[in-house]
Write an enzyme that holds these catalytic residues in place. Structure first.
Site, PDB file in Angstrom:
ATOM      1  N   HIS A 253       0.827  -1.201   0.000  1.00 42.70           N
ATOM      2  CA  HIS A 253       0.000   0.000   0.000  1.00 42.70           C
ATOM      3  C   HIS A 253       0.868   1.261   0.000  1.00 42.70           C
ATOM      4  CE1 HIS A 253      -3.166   2.727   1.943  1.00 42.70           C
ATOM      5  NE2 HIS A 253      -3.544   2.496   0.726  1.00 42.70           N
TER       6      HIS A 253
ATOM      7  N   HIS B 292       1.119   4.141  -3.202  1.00 39.53           N
ATOM      8  CA  HIS B 292       0.914   5.588  -3.095  1.00 39.53           C
ATOM      9  C   HIS B 292       2.177   6.390  -3.450  1.00 39.53           C
ATOM     10  CE1 HIS B 292      -3.261   6.054  -1.713  1.00 39.53           C
ATOM     11  NE2 HIS B 292      -3.101   4.845  -1.204  1.00 39.53           N
TER      12      HIS B 292
ATOM     13  N   GLU C 125     -10.607  10.961  -4.563  1.00 37.91           N
ATOM     14  CA  GLU C 125      -9.394  10.741  -3.751  1.00 37.91           C
ATOM     15  C   GLU C 125      -9.047  11.929  -2.876  1.00 37.91           C
ATOM     16  OE1 GLU C 125      -5.842   9.786  -5.957  1.00 37.91           O
ATOM     17  OE2 GLU C 125      -4.743   9.342  -4.135  1.00 37.91           O
TER      18      GLU C 125
ATOM     19  N   HIS D 143     -11.958  11.432   0.318  1.00 38.94           N
ATOM     20  CA  HIS D 143     -11.214  10.255   0.783  1.00 38.94           C
ATOM     21  C   HIS D 143     -10.005  10.623   1.638  1.00 38.94           C
ATOM     22  CE1 HIS D 143      -7.490   8.002  -0.022  1.00 38.94           C
ATOM     23  NE2 HIS D 143      -8.183   7.015   0.487  1.00 38.94           N
TER      24      HIS D 143
ATOM     25  N   HIS E 248      -9.239   9.806   5.825  1.00 38.47           N
ATOM     26  CA  HIS E 248      -8.134   9.116   6.511  1.00 38.47           C
ATOM     27  C   HIS E 248      -7.658   9.944   7.707  1.00 38.47           C
ATOM     28  CE1 HIS E 248      -6.729   5.543   4.247  1.00 38.47           C
ATOM     29  NE2 HIS E 248      -7.338   6.108   3.210  1.00 38.47           N
TER      30      HIS E 248
ATOM     31  N   HIS F 214     -12.962   2.288   3.093  1.00 40.40           N
ATOM     32  CA  HIS F 214     -12.776   2.106   1.653  1.00 40.40           C
ATOM     33  C   HIS F 214     -13.970   1.419   0.983  1.00 40.40           C
ATOM     34  CE1 HIS F 214      -9.366   3.997  -0.172  1.00 40.40           C
ATOM     35  NE2 HIS F 214      -8.799   3.976   1.023  1.00 40.40           N
TER      36      HIS F 214
HETATM   37 CU1  CUO Z   1      -4.763   3.872  -0.257  1.00 39.44          CU
HETATM   38 CU2  CUO Z   1      -7.234   5.308   1.247  1.00 39.44          CU
HETATM   39  O1  CUO Z   1      -5.975   5.397  -0.343  1.00 39.44           O
HETATM   40  O2  CUO Z   1      -5.781   4.108   1.478  1.00 39.44           O
END
Ligand code: CUO
Length: 623
Positions: A170, A174, A306, A321, A325, A361
């Site tokens: 992950h 990113h 996003e 989004h 987080h 998510h």
């Molecule tokens: Cu990868 Cu919310 O974008 O975790």
């Protein structure tokens, strides 16, 4: 300078990041390009979801990207290490290394070795530290500690959520797709970036639900109510750059307004996005209306939700989004009065540890699904491949059509991330899910009279729901996980081919360690290694002791229709989830095809014809 020499120069920049001093070089003594960075204090947990943190990180990775040659880049990165926040530094330098032409072949070291404190419980690191002090003349290995017990039903899945490989994947994803990627500044387009944001995270949710069903748990309940009192969560992680714990979320807390964003903003953005989905267009600037057409709709929405640099209107649609987080990570100290660290949701390398990640998510995914439901359903024409019949599919493992899973021991080297004051190795021993090696053998009858090129699409989903009811293809649609996708030539007539699981295009086959990179034991294959990819050991859900039946779904589509014109393979691994870095996404079909849109289950048998095959595979967990 050779690739190896560049790699050797860069590696030390990533070592012992947890021991840097709080002091920063004063602006007047810096390279003038670095005068504007160094805003986020050392010791603060960097979040690539936080608008201000990300703005500074973007400034730095763009400066590093613009450096005139490798020597200039290296000198800037070296100085930046003494100026900027630790997490921000690693993020920005990693983005630059991954995208600079003169760093081609150089590999970013694994994040789990750079910041082991993001992956290993604080109790374990403390134990390792004591052992290293008590035994300064020998290598030390300690066992990882549990982070909870079964009083919390979610603890059953701790092995999955805390898996080092999925969290590292992950983080690397990113880095490969920074939200702020500006194509004109960076000189490269990230093809279908918004759509890939949708698809990669959709697959993470599907995989998590497959794992829940394997463990006899219900599928997750998506987040949807901004006032909901949420389940608690305690990460058991301590950040070594500050000595502060990652924030825990006591049971029953809910989202709170932050300095930078209100809960009401979030609700407003959600409504605006849903309204646009149902109107079929998004509002650009001024009077502009941008249609959410079949070809671009998901990509446009991905950028908005996003949100990324390519959002068509971030003033109107906000950053649902990303701020989600940050909010999830801060509800225990929303205005910062206790100066607590945020929770794990604020960082891409830790977020997957918290059950709320998946619920959040799924909420995001539900918005995409609302959009997908507005598109025409696939027809037989979209799904068929005339003259091609899949006659047999067999999973070849120790027993045909049975895949065994098990827990396997592994070790993580802490010595490059943490300075224990010894020259010996300090490692943590842990267990991770794994599966036996297997291959998938496919027999095809090609009656077209000539060789044909096809794309083989392989998916897996549980056959039954929580109650033991057979799932129709539509009911199970969002549970299908991609196992592989590859090009294959089909000879005329009857032929068979076999595909090894280790070659899967969703997984990363090997992660070179810090020591591999140092010693130079990196094969030439890594010249296109992009570090992004689902861990190979997690390709298959755990299944259960009894043997859990899954549907193996194989679909062959016509390569001539799906091929991308000027396809260049830049990254060698995992292109299905990670794309090709800066090349075209190597499949013209919508990501997740054919499960990305609702399927009319009354007609599923008419829709899926000869070019597909469904069979049962049993996944048996052995402990
Ligand atoms: Cu990868 Cu919310 O974008 O975790």
């Amino acid at each position: 300078m050779t690739v190896k020499e560049r790699q050797d120069l860069l590696l030390p920049l990533f070592e012992h990041m947890t021991t840097l001093s709080r002091e920063s070089i004063p602006p007047d003594q810096r390279d003038e390009r670095l005068r504007e960075v160094g805003i986020l204090h050392r010791g603060t947990l960097f979040s690539c979801f936080h608008e201000k943190h990300l703005a500074e990180a973007t400034r730095l990775y763009e400066i590093l990207h613009d450096a005139k040659d490798f020597e200039d880049f290296f000198a800037l990165a070296k100085q930046a290490r003494d100026i900027v926040n630790e997490g921000l530094f690693v993020y920005a330098v990693s983005v630059a290394v991954l995208h600079r032409d003169d760093c081609k072949g150089v590999t970013v070291p694994p994040i789990q070795e750079i910041f082991p404190d993001r992956f290993i419980p604080a109790e374990t690191i403390n134990l390792a530290s004591k052992e290293a002090t008590l035994k300064p003349n020998e290598d030390v290995v300690v066992d990882v500690e549990e982070t909870g017990n079964i009083l919390d039903p979610e603890h059953t899945l701790a092995y999955y959520r805390e898996d080092i490989g999925i969290n590292a994947h992950h983080w690397h994803w990113h880095i490969a797709y920074p939200a702020t990627w500006n194509p004109s500044h960076m000189g490269a387009v990230k093809d279908r970036k918004g759509e890939l944001f949708f698809y990669m995270h959709q697959q993470m949710c599907a995989r998590y639900d497959c794992e829940r069903l394997s463990n006899g748990m219900n599928r997750m309940i998506p987040f949807h109510n901004f006032e909901e009192h949420l389940e608690g969560y305690a990460p058991h992680l301590t950040s070594l750059i500050s000595g502060l714990n990652y924030g825990s979320r006591p049971e029953g807390f809910s989202l709170r307004d932050l300095k930078d964003v209100d809960v009401q903003d979030m609700e407003r953005w959600r409504e605006r996005i849903l309204e646009s989905i149902h109107l079929g267009y998004v509002h650009g600037h001024g009077e502009e209306r941008i249609p959410l057409d079949e070809k671009h709709g998901t990509d446009i929405l991905g950028a908005i939700i996003e949100s990324s640099f390519e959002s068509k209107n971030s003033t109107f649609y906000g950053s649902l989004h990303n701020w989600g987080h940050v909010m999830m990570a801060r509800m225990h100290d929303p205005d910062g009065r206790f100066q607590e660290n945020p929770g794990v949701m604020s960082d891409t390398s830790t977020a997957l540890r918290d059950p709320i990640f998946y619920r959040w998510h799924r909420f995001i995914d539900n918005i995409f699904q609302d959009y997908k439901a507005t598109l025409p359903h696939y027809t037989k024409d979209d799904l068929s491949f005339d003259g091609i019949k899949v006659t047999d599919v067999v999973v070849k493992a120790k027993s045909d059509n049975v895949i065994t899973t098990f827990m396997k021991e592994d070790e993580l080297d802490l010595s490059h991330g943490i300075n224990f004051g010894t020259n010996h190795k300090v490692k943590v021993r842990y267990q991770h899910l794994d599966h036996e090696p297997f291959s998938i053998s496919i027999t095809v009858n090609n009656t077209t009279g000539a060789a044909k090129e096809c794309i083989v699409r392989i998916f897996l989903a549980p056959q039954y729901d929580e109650l033991g009811n057979l799932l129709t293809i539509e009911e199970g649609r969002r549970l299908f996980i991609e196992l592989d996708k590859f090009k294959q030539t089909l000879a005329a007539g009857q032929s068979s081919f076999s595909r090894n699981a280790i070659d899967s295009n969703v997984t990363l086959s090997k992660v070179p360690t810090f020591d591999d990179l140092k010693s130079g034991e990196v094969s030439d294959d890594y010249s296109e290694f992009c570090s992004c990819g689902w861990p190979e050991n997690m390709l298959i859900p755990r299944g259960n002791h009894k043997g859990k039946p899954f549907v193996l779904f194989v679909l062959l589509t016509d390569f001539e229709k799906d091929k991308v014109p000027d396809f260049q393979r830049i990254c060698m691994d995992a292109f299905s989830y990670c794309g090709t870095k800066t090349g075209m996404y190597p499949d013209l079909k919508p990501m997740g095809f054919p499960f990305d849109r609702p399927i009319d289950h009354d007609h599923a048998d008419e829709l899926f014809t000869d070019n597909h095959h469904r069979s049962t595979v049993t996944i048996q967990y052995v402990s």
